[in-house]
Design an enzyme around this catalytic site. Sequence first.
Site, PDB file in Angstrom:
ATOM      1  N   MET A   1       9.805  24.221  -1.566  1.00  0.00           N
ATOM      2  CA  MET A   1       9.005  23.183  -2.206  1.00  0.00           C
ATOM      3  C   MET A   1       9.857  22.288  -3.111  1.00  0.00           C
ATOM      4  O   MET A   1       9.707  21.064  -3.110  1.00  0.00           O
ATOM      5  CB  MET A   1       7.867  23.812  -3.007  1.00  0.00           C
ATOM      6  CG  MET A   1       6.898  22.781  -3.570  1.00  0.00           C
ATOM      7  SD  MET A   1       5.563  23.482  -4.532  1.00  0.00           S
ATOM      8  CE  MET A   1       4.570  24.236  -3.270  1.00  0.00           C
TER       9      MET A   1
ATOM     10  N   TYR B   1      13.918  31.513   2.300  1.00  0.00           N
ATOM     11  CA  TYR B   1      12.710  32.195   2.762  1.00  0.00           C
ATOM     12  C   TYR B   1      12.864  32.693   4.199  1.00  0.00           C
ATOM     13  O   TYR B   1      13.346  31.958   5.066  1.00  0.00           O
ATOM     14  CB  TYR B   1      11.510  31.259   2.680  1.00  0.00           C
ATOM     15  CG  TYR B   1      11.039  31.041   1.259  1.00  0.00           C
ATOM     16  CD1 TYR B   1      10.583  32.099   0.480  1.00  0.00           C
ATOM     17  CD2 TYR B   1      11.049  29.765   0.703  1.00  0.00           C
ATOM     18  CE1 TYR B   1      10.149  31.902  -0.821  1.00  0.00           C
ATOM     19  CE2 TYR B   1      10.608  29.552  -0.593  1.00  0.00           C
ATOM     20  CZ  TYR B   1      10.159  30.620  -1.349  1.00  0.00           C
ATOM     21  OH  TYR B   1       9.735  30.421  -2.632  1.00  0.00           O
TER      22      TYR B   1
ATOM     23  N   LYS C   1       0.841  -1.200   0.000  1.00  0.00           N
ATOM     24  CA  LYS C   1       0.000   0.000   0.000  1.00  0.00           C
ATOM     25  C   LYS C   1       0.878   1.252   0.000  1.00  0.00           C
ATOM     26  O   LYS C   1       2.081   1.169   0.280  1.00  0.00           O
ATOM     27  CB  LYS C   1      -0.913  -0.013   1.230  1.00  0.00           C
ATOM     28  CG  LYS C   1      -0.161  -0.049   2.554  1.00  0.00           C
ATOM     29  CD  LYS C   1      -1.082  -0.343   3.715  1.00  0.00           C
ATOM     30  CE  LYS C   1      -0.327  -0.337   5.025  1.00  0.00           C
ATOM     31  NZ  LYS C   1      -1.196  -0.690   6.172  1.00  0.00           N
TER      32      LYS C   1
ATOM     33  N   ARG D   1     -10.645  -0.176  15.296  1.00  0.00           N
ATOM     34  CA  ARG D   1     -10.526   0.623  14.079  1.00  0.00           C
ATOM     35  C   ARG D   1     -11.490  -0.006  13.081  1.00  0.00           C
ATOM     36  O   ARG D   1     -12.673   0.217  13.163  1.00  0.00           O
ATOM     37  CB  ARG D   1      -9.057   0.636  13.589  1.00  0.00           C
ATOM     38  CG  ARG D   1      -8.811   1.573  12.428  1.00  0.00           C
ATOM     39  CD  ARG D   1      -7.334   1.616  12.012  1.00  0.00           C
ATOM     40  NE  ARG D   1      -6.835   0.354  11.478  1.00  0.00           N
ATOM     41  CZ  ARG D   1      -5.629   0.178  10.950  1.00  0.00           C
ATOM     42  NH1 ARG D   1      -4.778   1.205  10.884  1.00  0.00           N
ATOM     43  NH2 ARG D   1      -5.251  -0.990  10.496  1.00  0.00           N
TER      44      ARG D   1
END
Length: 368
Positions: A307, A258, A40, A134
């Site tokens: 980013m 930044y 997964k 769950r």
Amino acid sequence: MKLVEKDHAWIELDMEALRHNVEFLRSRLPEGCELMPAVKANAYGHGALPVGRELESLGVRAFCVATVHEGAELRQGGVKGDILVLGYTHESELALIEQYDLIQTAVDLEHARLIDAYGKRLRVHLALDTGMHRLGESAMSPDRLEQFCRLKNLRLEGAFTHLCTGDRAYSGQQAEAFRAAVRALRRQGCPIKKAHLLSSTGILKFPELGGDYARVGIALYGLGSTREEKDRSLRPVLSLKARVASVREIKKGQGAGYGLRYRAEQDACLAVLTIGYADGLPRALSCGGGGVLLGGQYAPIAGMICMDQTLVDVTALPHVRQGDEAVLIGCQGERTVSAYDWAEAAGTITNEIVSRLGTRLARLSKEA
Ligand SMILES: *Cc1c(COP(=O)(O)O)cnc(C)c1O
């Protein structure tokens, strides 16, 4: 070493390590128990297809994923084994279960009725809740369990539960509740062929709890969730690399990045790397929280991670040049930066670190 198509930044998969981990985990499996690797979340960030195909070539015949689309992607990529979708699937997506010959988890009785109402026989494993609270129908509600066996469109092939602690006593209780529920289902005529409960912690700590499958995720990739849970017999499969886009000198007192969060206390030299938080580098590693390897030496992250770019301080590393390879996770020379280092700096577990590695990273097989 065979590599194709290095992007701005890329993941290298050590398939030899994966083979080693499969072999080691198989040696720990109880009698009659097979690996059902958890692939997964893009195989915990490693790449579902390269990992799935390699595992299939090693004789793995069953996989588990979280979502129906992850299952469809594996099938489209040529994976032939059984594929169990562990999570909830909405009725509007059940056609994909049929189309791609996947196995759907019934997450409770209500969900089982929806799967039954699809109208065609779908392959199903029943999730049983034995204490995690769950997903899963309560293993302690015999009246409700009885009703599963009456749903005619469910090809009920298996049942599973999930152990939620590393605690031996609690896991033992969960296993006992699970076995009792499976016995009850079988007595009522449910043909439960496969019953499974172990994941990575279970297989490493209490393999004697048994089952027909071990749904192994993080351990397969050679990691423990934390450094304390690391097993020395396992080898990390993943390395993460990027390149130096530019090298620049700044004067004492100047800032960089930044918010000018990096400040040069002396004349300094910065390298700009071709990777950022959009690739999965946690922004919490900014300002020295993490570092990378360049020419086998450690360069701390300078200022705020961007980013698509990350600045590192290479004042002490005069050999660094544009185009050089930087290692963000993995070894270079004598040194290592690990997923544990990242996880600790970001206040999380390695599972989150690797599973969030971005889709724009190429996944390449490294063959020694
Ligand atoms: C993710 C998952 C696993 C694999 O867990 P690991 O701890 O990574 O081995 C097993 N079973 C279920 C139900 C899961 O959701």
